[in-house]
Design a protein around this motif. Structure first.
Motif, PDB file in Angstrom:
ATOM      1  N   GLU A 208     -48.227 -47.694  -2.625  1.00 16.04           N
ATOM      2  CA  GLU A 208     -47.521 -48.967  -2.496  1.00 16.04           C
ATOM      3  C   GLU A 208     -47.822 -49.494  -1.092  1.00 16.04           C
ATOM      4  O   GLU A 208     -47.467 -48.843  -0.101  1.00 16.04           O
ATOM      5  CB  GLU A 208     -46.021 -48.772  -2.635  1.00 16.04           C
ATOM      6  CG  GLU A 208     -45.549 -48.299  -3.996  1.00 16.04           C
ATOM      7  CD  GLU A 208     -44.073 -47.949  -3.951  1.00 16.04           C
ATOM      8  OE1 GLU A 208     -43.248 -48.809  -4.285  1.00 16.04           O
ATOM      9  OE2 GLU A 208     -43.749 -46.811  -3.560  1.00 16.04           O
ATOM     10  N   PRO A 209     -48.455 -50.646  -0.953  1.00 11.65           N
ATOM     11  CA  PRO A 209     -48.741 -51.171   0.387  1.00 11.65           C
ATOM     12  C   PRO A 209     -47.486 -51.373   1.225  1.00 11.65           C
ATOM     13  O   PRO A 209     -47.531 -51.308   2.449  1.00 11.65           O
ATOM     14  CB  PRO A 209     -49.448 -52.503   0.107  1.00 11.65           C
ATOM     15  CG  PRO A 209     -50.033 -52.327  -1.257  1.00 11.65           C
ATOM     16  CD  PRO A 209     -49.037 -51.489  -2.005  1.00 11.65           C
ATOM     17  N   ILE A 210     -46.372 -51.641   0.571  1.00 15.63           N
ATOM     18  CA  ILE A 210     -45.067 -51.571   1.218  1.00 15.63           C
ATOM     19  C   ILE A 210     -44.150 -50.856   0.237  1.00 15.63           C
ATOM     20  O   ILE A 210     -43.917 -51.335  -0.870  1.00 15.63           O
ATOM     21  CB  ILE A 210     -44.536 -52.961   1.642  1.00 15.63           C
ATOM     22  CG1 ILE A 210     -43.086 -52.872   2.140  1.00 15.63           C
ATOM     23  CG2 ILE A 210     -44.669 -53.988   0.539  1.00 15.63           C
ATOM     24  CD1 ILE A 210     -42.579 -54.150   2.799  1.00 15.63           C
ATOM     25  N   GLU A 242     -48.675 -52.614  -6.873  1.00 15.19           N
ATOM     26  CA  GLU A 242     -48.102 -53.877  -6.396  1.00 15.19           C
ATOM     27  C   GLU A 242     -47.033 -54.394  -7.357  1.00 15.19           C
ATOM     28  O   GLU A 242     -46.754 -55.590  -7.390  1.00 15.19           O
ATOM     29  CB  GLU A 242     -49.217 -54.911  -6.245  1.00 15.19           C
ATOM     30  CG  GLU A 242     -50.284 -54.564  -5.214  1.00 15.19           C
ATOM     31  CD  GLU A 242     -50.047 -55.243  -3.873  1.00 15.19           C
ATOM     32  OE1 GLU A 242     -48.983 -55.884  -3.710  1.00 15.19           O
ATOM     33  OE2 GLU A 242     -50.924 -55.121  -3.006  1.00 15.19           O
ATOM     34  N   VAL A 243     -46.439 -53.486  -8.112  1.00 17.25           N
ATOM     35  CA  VAL A 243     -45.448 -53.902  -9.101  1.00 17.25           C
ATOM     36  C   VAL A 243     -44.295 -54.652  -8.427  1.00 17.25           C
ATOM     37  O   VAL A 243     -43.835 -55.684  -8.921  1.00 17.25           O
ATOM     38  CB  VAL A 243     -44.936 -52.691  -9.900  1.00 17.25           C
ATOM     39  CG1 VAL A 243     -43.758 -53.078 -10.783  1.00 17.25           C
ATOM     40  CG2 VAL A 243     -46.059 -52.106 -10.754  1.00 17.25           C
ATOM     41  N   ALA A 255     -49.854 -57.546  -1.466  1.00 21.06           N
ATOM     42  CA  ALA A 255     -49.475 -57.004  -0.155  1.00 21.06           C
ATOM     43  C   ALA A 255     -50.634 -56.299   0.526  1.00 21.06           C
ATOM     44  O   ALA A 255     -50.743 -56.317   1.758  1.00 21.06           O
ATOM     45  CB  ALA A 255     -48.289 -56.050  -0.312  1.00 21.06           C
ATOM     46  N   ILE A 256     -51.517 -55.685  -0.246  1.00 20.63           N
ATOM     47  CA  ILE A 256     -52.623 -54.941   0.364  1.00 20.63           C
ATOM     48  C   ILE A 256     -53.575 -55.865   1.103  1.00 20.63           C
ATOM     49  O   ILE A 256     -54.330 -55.433   1.979  1.00 20.63           O
ATOM     50  CB  ILE A 256     -53.374 -54.101  -0.692  1.00 20.63           C
ATOM     51  CG1 ILE A 256     -54.168 -52.982  -0.002  1.00 20.63           C
ATOM     52  CG2 ILE A 256     -54.250 -54.981  -1.584  1.00 20.63           C
ATOM     53  CD1 ILE A 256     -54.684 -51.919  -0.937  1.00 20.63           C
ATOM     54  N   ALA A 267     -52.001 -52.324  -9.927  1.00 18.65           N
ATOM     55  CA  ALA A 267     -50.963 -52.347 -10.960  1.00 18.65           C
ATOM     56  C   ALA A 267     -49.984 -53.464 -10.636  1.00 18.65           C
ATOM     57  O   ALA A 267     -49.465 -53.546  -9.520  1.00 18.65           O
ATOM     58  CB  ALA A 267     -50.228 -51.010 -11.024  1.00 18.65           C
ATOM     59  N   LEU A 268     -49.737 -54.329 -11.610  1.00 14.80           N
ATOM     60  CA  LEU A 268     -48.841 -55.472 -11.439  1.00 14.80           C
ATOM     61  C   LEU A 268     -47.707 -55.412 -12.449  1.00 14.80           C
ATOM     62  O   LEU A 268     -47.861 -54.863 -13.545  1.00 14.80           O
ATOM     63  CB  LEU A 268     -49.602 -56.784 -11.649  1.00 14.80           C
ATOM     64  CG  LEU A 268     -50.625 -57.197 -10.605  1.00 14.80           C
ATOM     65  CD1 LEU A 268     -51.334 -58.458 -11.069  1.00 14.80           C
ATOM     66  CD2 LEU A 268     -49.956 -57.434  -9.272  1.00 14.80           C
ATOM     67  N   GLY A 269     -46.584 -56.028 -12.113  1.00 11.63           N
ATOM     68  CA  GLY A 269     -45.458 -56.134 -13.031  1.00 11.63           C
ATOM     69  C   GLY A 269     -44.407 -57.028 -12.417  1.00 11.63           C
ATOM     70  O   GLY A 269     -44.705 -57.910 -11.620  1.00 11.63           O
ATOM     71  N   LYS A 270     -43.160 -56.825 -12.786  1.00 13.04           N
ATOM     72  CA  LYS A 270     -42.010 -57.533 -12.235  1.00 13.04           C
ATOM     73  C   LYS A 270     -42.231 -59.048 -12.175  1.00 13.04           C
ATOM     74  O   LYS A 270     -42.356 -59.700 -13.200  1.00 13.04           O
ATOM     75  CB  LYS A 270     -41.624 -56.938 -10.880  1.00 13.04           C
ATOM     76  CG  LYS A 270     -41.034 -55.521 -10.989  1.00 13.04           C
ATOM     77  CD  LYS A 270     -40.440 -55.060  -9.689  1.00 13.04           C
ATOM     78  CE  LYS A 270     -39.891 -53.647  -9.753  1.00 13.04           C
ATOM     79  NZ  LYS A 270     -38.595 -53.544 -10.432  1.00 13.04           N
ATOM     80  N   SER A 271     -42.310 -59.641 -10.960  1.00  5.27           N
ATOM     81  CA  SER A 271     -42.326 -61.101 -10.820  1.00  5.27           C
ATOM     82  C   SER A 271     -43.509 -61.772 -11.486  1.00  5.27           C
ATOM     83  O   SER A 271     -43.473 -62.967 -11.787  1.00  5.27           O
ATOM     84  CB  SER A 271     -42.302 -61.485  -9.340  1.00  5.27           C
ATOM     85  OG  SER A 271     -41.009 -61.360  -8.809  1.00  5.27           O
TER      86      SER A 271
END
Length: 433
Positions: A208-210, A242-243, A255-256, A267-271
């Motif tokens: 996770e970049p953050i 980046e979920v 974020a990266i 990896a993407l998700g959520k917003s």
């Protein structure tokens, strides 16, 4: 029939649902718009949880609602593996175009963030012919068995749910506030390669970049650069989770991108779904194409309604310039929280950190020894909710307030939220022994 009182709703909830499903607040949502929620008793709340990071475009954004309604009139589901449709391909094309690495890119659509992370691991393993996965302490990657093996926090996520899948290795994650340093964390990773698994047996590193659940800890640029160098040297796939941090939450789409490092898979998700359940793996075409036909998919993967919502959310991201707005929100929030830190007579706010609008406020009982203020944080969350501000905690000791406000929030609501936070902090701090 919907309960009209919160007490009635809580009684029904406890009777019908297993206790493992936690609910932070004794309320029942009735409607929501933007960054505001109203419960069934008419009380208004400022929502700084934002669907736990799933609502960058806010509740019920008109573009998302219209897009879903339009798709709803056409069809709701076919299973893309049998009867494909254009929305899936459109969304993949949009994501490929903004991928944080040079083209060509390809995209797999799935349903949840955990599913995206699992599929990224599957793809990396098939591409590399290896089994090992390296993750970082403090990381949260989901609640399935594989992603729980990758997640660091025992309570409430992992205790009692094992055994977990093997070949997952945990390395330290750097922290400017508590340590270790980026150099120390990279050395620990080299030590892991010498003592636990050979690097040529590692399929992927997932970062996770953050870090979200750990308390919004940004990975230093030099750390991510070091990971990229190690992955390049040993043929390891670098996966950015980046979920939570994606979709302009940190001021850039991914974020990266703050580090200048190009991952292999994201990896993407959520917003990304604008409030509907949809997720994705976006990756370099050569890696994504390693898996043969039929090896990827799912019944609801890339559901038509989710695709419509995500396409609309991407339009909002561009048209309302949410990346730039995230920076503005972050500066306003950070300045507000740091002014509280400087102005209070209580050594409570240990650190205010984050990127863009992804802000974490670490609360401590003692600023010198950085002792986590776990009980105080819980009281603060409760008090703020009683006065109309919904917050969520994070961190291993649950002593970090994480802000996941919609990126469509107005400055007026931000200032109102800061005032409520200030008042709640003052009340809670006054009760300290």
């Amino acid at each position: 029939m919907m309960a009209r009182s919160s007490a009635e709703f809580q009684e029904r909830r406890e009777s019908a649902l297993p206790r493992g499903i936690a609910c932070a607040f004794p309320i029942c949502a009735e409607r929501a718009q933007g960054a505001e929620i109203w419960d069934t008793e008419g009380r208004r709340y400022i929502d700084f949880i934002g669907g736990m990071g799933a609502l960058a475009v806010g509740h019920s954004h008109p573009k998302v609602v219209d897009a879903v309604n339009t798709q709803l009139q056409r069809f709701t589901h076919t299973f893309f593996g049998s009867i494909p449709y254009d929305g899936y391909v459109q969304l993949a094309e949009r994501l490929n175009a903004i991928a944080p690495f040079p083209p060509p890119a390809k995209t797999l659509l799935v349903t949840t963030g955990a599913e995206a992370v699992e599929n990224a691991i599957k793809i990396a393993r098939f591409h590399s012919g290896r089994r090992g996965v390296v993750v970082f302490r403090g990381g949260f990657h989901g609640r399935t068995l594989l992603t729980l093996a990758m997640t660091s926090q025992l309570d409430p996520y992992k205790r009692g749910f094992g055994p977990f899948p093997t070949d997952v290795y945990h390395a330290p994650f750097p922290s400017a506030y508590r340590g270790p340093s980026a150099d120390e964390a990279l050395q620990a990773l080299r030590d892991l390669f010498e003592t636990q698994i050979e690097p040529d047996q590692v399929a992927a590193m997932v970062i996770e970049p953050i870090q979200g659940e750990a308390g919004f800890l940004p990975a230093p640029r030099e750390f991510i650069l070091g990971l990229r160098a190690l992955c390049d040297a040993h043929g390891i796939v670098l996966i950015a989770d980046e979920v939570q941090s994606g979709f302009a939450r940190t001021g850039l789409v991914f974020a990266i991108e703050h580090s200048g490092v190009e991952p292999d898979l994201v990896a993407l998700g959520k917003s990304f779904g604008g409030g509907l359940p949809i997720a994705a793996v976006v990756g370099r075409a050569a890696i994504m194409d390693a898996v043969p036909s039929g090896g990827l998919g799912g019944t609801y993967a890339g559901n038509p309604l989710g695709c419509a919502a995500a396409l609309a959310a991407l339009d909002v991201l561009e048209e309302e310039n949410l990346a730039a707005r995230s920076v503005e929100i972050g500066e306003r929030l950070t300045n507000g929280f740091r002014s509280l830190k400087l102005g209070t007579s209580f050594p409570i706010i240990g650190e205010v950190r984050g990127l863009g609008a992804m802000i974490g406020i670490e609360l401590v009982d003692d600023a010198m020894c950085q002792r986590p203020a776990t009980a105080l944080t819980a009281r603060l969350v409760e008090d703020a909710a009683m006065h109309g501000l919904l917050l969520a905690s994070a961190g291993r000791a649950h002593n970090v307030i994480r802000v996941l406000a919609p990126l469509t929030v107005s400055n007026g609501i931000i200032d109102e939220a800061l005032a409520i936070f200030d008042d709640s902090l003052t009340r809670v701090a006054a009760c300290l022994p």
